[in-house]
Write a protein that holds these residues in place. Structure first.
Motif, PDB file in Angstrom:
ATOM      1  N   THR A 264     -19.900   2.613   1.864  1.00 49.78           N
ATOM      2  CA  THR A 264     -18.728   3.406   1.937  1.00 49.78           C
ATOM      3  C   THR A 264     -17.492   3.257   1.156  1.00 49.78           C
ATOM      4  N   GLU A 265     -17.031   1.769   1.198  1.00 53.46           N
ATOM      5  CA  GLU A 265     -15.940   1.359   0.731  1.00 53.46           C
ATOM      6  C   GLU A 265     -15.984   1.737  -1.209  1.00 53.46           C
ATOM      7  N   ILE A 266     -17.173   1.159  -1.639  1.00 54.23           N
ATOM      8  CA  ILE A 266     -17.165   1.739  -3.015  1.00 54.23           C
ATOM      9  C   ILE A 266     -16.854   3.048  -3.510  1.00 54.23           C
ATOM     10  N   LYS A 267     -17.351   4.203  -2.753  1.00 54.37           N
ATOM     11  CA  LYS A 267     -16.937   5.436  -3.057  1.00 54.37           C
ATOM     12  C   LYS A 267     -15.247   5.491  -2.705  1.00 54.37           C
ATOM     13  N   LYS A 268     -14.901   5.034  -1.514  1.00 53.89           N
ATOM     14  CA  LYS A 268     -13.729   4.980  -1.234  1.00 53.89           C
ATOM     15  C   LYS A 268     -12.658   4.591  -2.470  1.00 53.89           C
ATOM     16  N   ASN A 269     -13.233   3.656  -2.671  1.00 50.20           N
ATOM     17  CA  ASN A 269     -12.387   2.661  -3.610  1.00 50.20           C
ATOM     18  C   ASN A 269     -11.884   3.683  -4.881  1.00 50.20           C
ATOM     19  N   GLU A 270     -12.998   4.376  -5.345  1.00 47.83           N
ATOM     20  CA  GLU A 270     -12.731   5.296  -6.588  1.00 47.83           C
ATOM     21  C   GLU A 270     -11.475   6.299  -6.199  1.00 47.83           C
ATOM     22  N   GLU A 271     -11.771   7.053  -5.149  1.00 48.32           N
ATOM     23  CA  GLU A 271     -10.809   7.712  -4.830  1.00 48.32           C
ATOM     24  C   GLU A 271      -9.358   7.002  -4.634  1.00 48.32           C
ATOM     25  N   LEU A 272      -9.360   5.930  -4.016  1.00 50.48           N
ATOM     26  CA  LEU A 272      -8.272   5.136  -3.538  1.00 50.48           C
ATOM     27  C   LEU A 272      -7.388   4.835  -4.908  1.00 50.48           C
ATOM     28  N   LYS A 273      -8.190   4.544  -5.988  1.00 49.21           N
ATOM     29  CA  LYS A 273      -7.443   4.247  -7.216  1.00 49.21           C
ATOM     30  C   LYS A 273      -6.501   5.245  -7.883  1.00 49.21           C
ATOM     31  N   LYS A 274      -7.099   6.618  -7.456  1.00 50.25           N
ATOM     32  CA  LYS A 274      -6.338   7.863  -7.843  1.00 50.25           C
ATOM     33  C   LYS A 274      -5.131   8.110  -7.152  1.00 50.25           C
ATOM     34  N   GLN A 275      -5.525   7.672  -5.691  1.00 51.31           N
ATOM     35  CA  GLN A 275      -4.218   7.835  -5.042  1.00 51.31           C
ATOM     36  C   GLN A 275      -3.283   6.593  -5.429  1.00 51.31           C
ATOM     37  N   ILE A 276      -3.463   5.508  -5.691  1.00 52.03           N
ATOM     38  CA  ILE A 276      -2.554   4.605  -5.956  1.00 52.03           C
ATOM     39  C   ILE A 276      -1.326   4.930  -6.614  1.00 52.03           C
ATOM     40  N   ASP A 277      -1.686   5.679  -7.926  1.00 51.37           N
ATOM     41  CA  ASP A 277      -0.830   6.092  -8.869  1.00 51.37           C
ATOM     42  C   ASP A 277       0.113   7.057  -8.143  1.00 51.37           C
ATOM     43  N   GLU A 278      -0.355   8.179  -7.389  1.00 54.53           N
ATOM     44  CA  GLU A 278       0.593   8.833  -6.811  1.00 54.53           C
ATOM     45  C   GLU A 278       1.462   8.184  -5.743  1.00 54.53           C
ATOM     46  N   LEU A 279       0.796   7.313  -5.039  1.00 52.41           N
ATOM     47  CA  LEU A 279       1.541   6.622  -3.951  1.00 52.41           C
ATOM     48  C   LEU A 279       2.629   5.635  -4.382  1.00 52.41           C
ATOM     49  N   SER A 280       2.344   5.127  -5.597  1.00 50.84           N
ATOM     50  CA  SER A 280       3.168   4.173  -6.112  1.00 50.84           C
ATOM     51  C   SER A 280       4.568   4.919  -6.410  1.00 50.84           C
ATOM     52  N   ALA A 281       4.430   6.012  -6.855  1.00 50.55           N
ATOM     53  CA  ALA A 281       5.664   6.952  -7.203  1.00 50.55           C
ATOM     54  C   ALA A 281       6.528   6.950  -5.980  1.00 50.55           C
ATOM     55  N   GLU A 282       5.514   7.378  -4.833  1.00 52.58           N
ATOM     56  CA  GLU A 282       6.322   7.735  -3.459  1.00 52.58           C
ATOM     57  C   GLU A 282       6.754   6.397  -2.954  1.00 52.58           C
ATOM     58  N   ASN A 283       6.135   5.343  -2.963  1.00 53.16           N
ATOM     59  CA  ASN A 283       6.641   4.139  -2.806  1.00 53.16           C
ATOM     60  C   ASN A 283       8.117   3.704  -3.181  1.00 53.16           C
ATOM     61  N   LYS A 284       8.209   3.994  -4.231  1.00 54.50           N
ATOM     62  CA  LYS A 284       9.845   3.587  -4.838  1.00 54.50           C
ATOM     63  C   LYS A 284      10.674   4.495  -3.840  1.00 54.50           C
ATOM     64  N   LEU A 285      10.533   5.633  -3.643  1.00 56.91           N
ATOM     65  CA  LEU A 285      11.421   6.434  -2.760  1.00 56.91           C
ATOM     66  C   LEU A 285      11.596   5.860  -1.433  1.00 56.91           C
ATOM     67  N   LEU A 286      10.196   5.335  -0.823  1.00 54.03           N
ATOM     68  CA  LEU A 286      10.257   4.910   0.549  1.00 54.03           C
ATOM     69  C   LEU A 286      10.924   3.682   0.709  1.00 54.03           C
ATOM     70  N   GLN A 287      10.726   2.975  -0.468  1.00 51.30           N
ATOM     71  CA  GLN A 287      11.529   1.707  -0.496  1.00 51.30           C
ATOM     72  C   GLN A 287      13.042   1.659  -0.092  1.00 51.30           C
ATOM     73  N   GLN A 288      13.519   2.681  -0.801  1.00 52.84           N
ATOM     74  CA  GLN A 288      15.085   2.948  -0.548  1.00 52.84           C
ATOM     75  C   GLN A 288      15.328   3.370   0.981  1.00 52.84           C
ATOM     76  N   ASP A 289      14.250   3.964   1.568  1.00 51.45           N
ATOM     77  CA  ASP A 289      14.217   4.499   3.025  1.00 51.45           C
ATOM     78  C   ASP A 289      14.475   3.140   3.761  1.00 51.45           C
ATOM     79  N   LYS A 290      13.441   2.082   3.421  1.00 46.12           N
ATOM     80  CA  LYS A 290      13.258   1.097   4.279  1.00 46.12           C
ATOM     81  C   LYS A 290      14.629   0.383   4.418  1.00 46.12           C
TER      82      LYS A 290
END
Lengths: 176, 288
Positions: free
Chosen positions: B73-99
């Motif tokens: 299940t992790e292998i399948k998830k991994n592919e999906e997650l890679k896509k998400q990483i891009d989206e999240l890294s953008a979000e992350n920058k915003l969240l860093q400020q909140d932190k």
């Protein structure tokens, strides 16, 4: 005597396994209970006294290390050992179905007694949730491990007290 | 053995004697708790070292089991997650400020510091209870390391439980999700009191029960509960968990609901013991 000593060490080993490795192999939130297997099997194989001996030691260790009040687990396990000792009459060496059934029933009995002593007394009355969520899964899981433990106890019994069948057979031959 | 003539006692009577013995033992151990501890130490000091060693094996097995069951299940998830990483890294920058903002708020928030400054001792969980009914575990620090009864135990995130029995080299901890556990808590938003009690039935859904919240209090789902000042055993301000699904009970006077604990109790390896017992000496004297 050898039997009593070997059982003592088996209980120690089971205690260590049960408290360290088994919590990591939980399925649907329950883990098997090898103490019940030991108590039930020893009662079933060797009679009431030995069942009570095993039950007493199992309960004693559990109570001493993990419970506030000493005595409840001892009483439960001794009762389980005693009842299995009564079933000693049904004991045949090669048959597996009856001992496994007795192990499963013992586990249910253990669960029920534990529930009555520790939970019902405190006003937790949803007995069916406890039966379906804990007792039955635990009994099923326990049987799977019970097979191995039961077989091991047989093997140990043969090692400790080698059967003297051969002598009897040669005797038969001499007579015929 | 068998050849000797022995006096045989009917097992029935042995059973009766043992049961009576258990009853007496139960009463004695309940009544004279303190005097039994030397014997406990003997049993414990033999078995706990063994458990300590084998528990590491158990953790390895658990790790292996996870590895096999989740690999596919992790292998399948991994592919999906890679896509998400891009989206999240953008979000992350915003969240860093909140932190950074959040950290500042936390500093201001005095409750957080109340327990942050307390002396703590780290301890390893060496074994857990052998049945499916209770939630008690044993840690590898005992009275010789300065552990005392009623000391609070927490993990990095929040409250784990309380020390209920101490021996020389080990101590027993009852976690807050154990069926017998009751903790008096405070809701952070509006300082209303509540009772957090462990419940085996609810534990399977990953929650424990909360009761005794005043009926007129308006509380949103997700409100944080911390230990209360009023509690006589728990130090104030330790986070316990988040409230959810509050309902008024039939009398309309109080509200009951569920609490999801902050701490993940399935994978407890290390805990922190707060080596400060809540000062209740005066109370104890009064009770005497």
């Amino acid at each position: 005597m050898k039997r009593y000593l070997s059982m003592f060490f088996m209980i120690i080993i089971v205690l260590i396994l049960q408290t360290t490795i088994f919590p990591h192999i939980r399925l649907v939130g329950v883990m098997p209970n090898l103490f019940v297997v030991l108590t039930a099997a020893s009662g079933f194989m060797y009679g009431r006294k030995f069942g009570m001996y095993t039950g007493f030691l199992c309960g004693f260790f559990i109570d001493y290390i993990y419970n506030d009040v000493i005595g409840i687990s001892i009483a439960i396990f001794v009762i389980v050992g005693y009842i299995n000792g009564i079933a000693n009459k049904l004991y045949f060496e090669d048959d597996l179905s009856i001992p496994l059934a007795s192990i499963a029933l013992s586990d249910l009995l253990y669960g029920l007694l534990y529930y009555i002593c520790q939970f019902m007394m405190r006003g937790r009355f949803h007995i069916w949730t406890y039966v379906l969520d804990i007792m039955v899964p635990e009994a099923i899981y326990t049987i799977i491990f019970g097979v191995f433990v039961y077989k091991f106890m047989h093997w140990l019994e043969e090692k400790l007290y080698p059967p003297k069948e051969e002598l009897v057979h040669t005797g038969d031959k001499l007579i015929t | 053995m068998r050849k000797k003539t022995k006096i045989t006692i009917d097992p029935k009577y042995i059973l009766a004697v043992i049961l009576v013995f258990c009853l007496i033992l139960g009463i004695v151990s309940y009544r004279f708790e303190d005097k039994m501890s030397p014997i406990r130490t003997v049993v414990g000091s033999v078995i706990t070292p063994m458990q300590k060693g084998i528990n590491t094996v158990g953790k390895k097995i658990a790790g292996q089991r996870k590895y096999f069951t989740t690999l596919q299940t992790e292998i399948k998830k991994n592919e999906e997650l890679k896509k998400q990483i891009d989206e999240l890294s953008a979000e992350n920058k915003l969240l860093q400020q909140d932190k950074y903002e959040l950290q500042n708020f936390r500093k201001i928030y005095s409750l957080d510091e109340q327990y942050a400054n307390l002396p703590k001792v780290a301890a390893r969980v060496i074994s857990s209870d052998p049945d499916n009914w209770s939630n008690v575990f044993v840690i590898d620090k005992g009275s010789k390391d300065g552990i005392k009864k009623n000391m609070n135990v927490m993990s990095g995130e929040g409250l784990v439980g309380i020390v209920v029995k101490v021996s020389k080299s080990y101590a027993r901890v009852r976690s807050i999700i154990d069926d017998e556990s009751n903790v008096y808590g405070t809701i952070l938003d509006n300082s209303e009191g509540c009772i957090v009690s462990g419940n085996l039935e609810l534990m399977r859904q990953g929650v424990i029960s909360v009761s005794g919240i005043p009926g007129n209090a308006k509380i949103e789902d997700g409100a944080e509960v911390v230990t209360s000042q009023i509690s006589d055993k728990f130090l104030p301000g330790i986070p316990i968990g988040y409230l959810r699904d509050l309902k008024k009970d039939s009398s309309n006077v109080t509200q009951n609901g569920y609490l999801s604990p902050i701490v993940d109790f399935t994978s407890l390896n290390m805990v922190l013991v707060i080596t400060e017992v809540k000062a209740s000496e005066e109370l104890e004297e009064m009770l005497k």
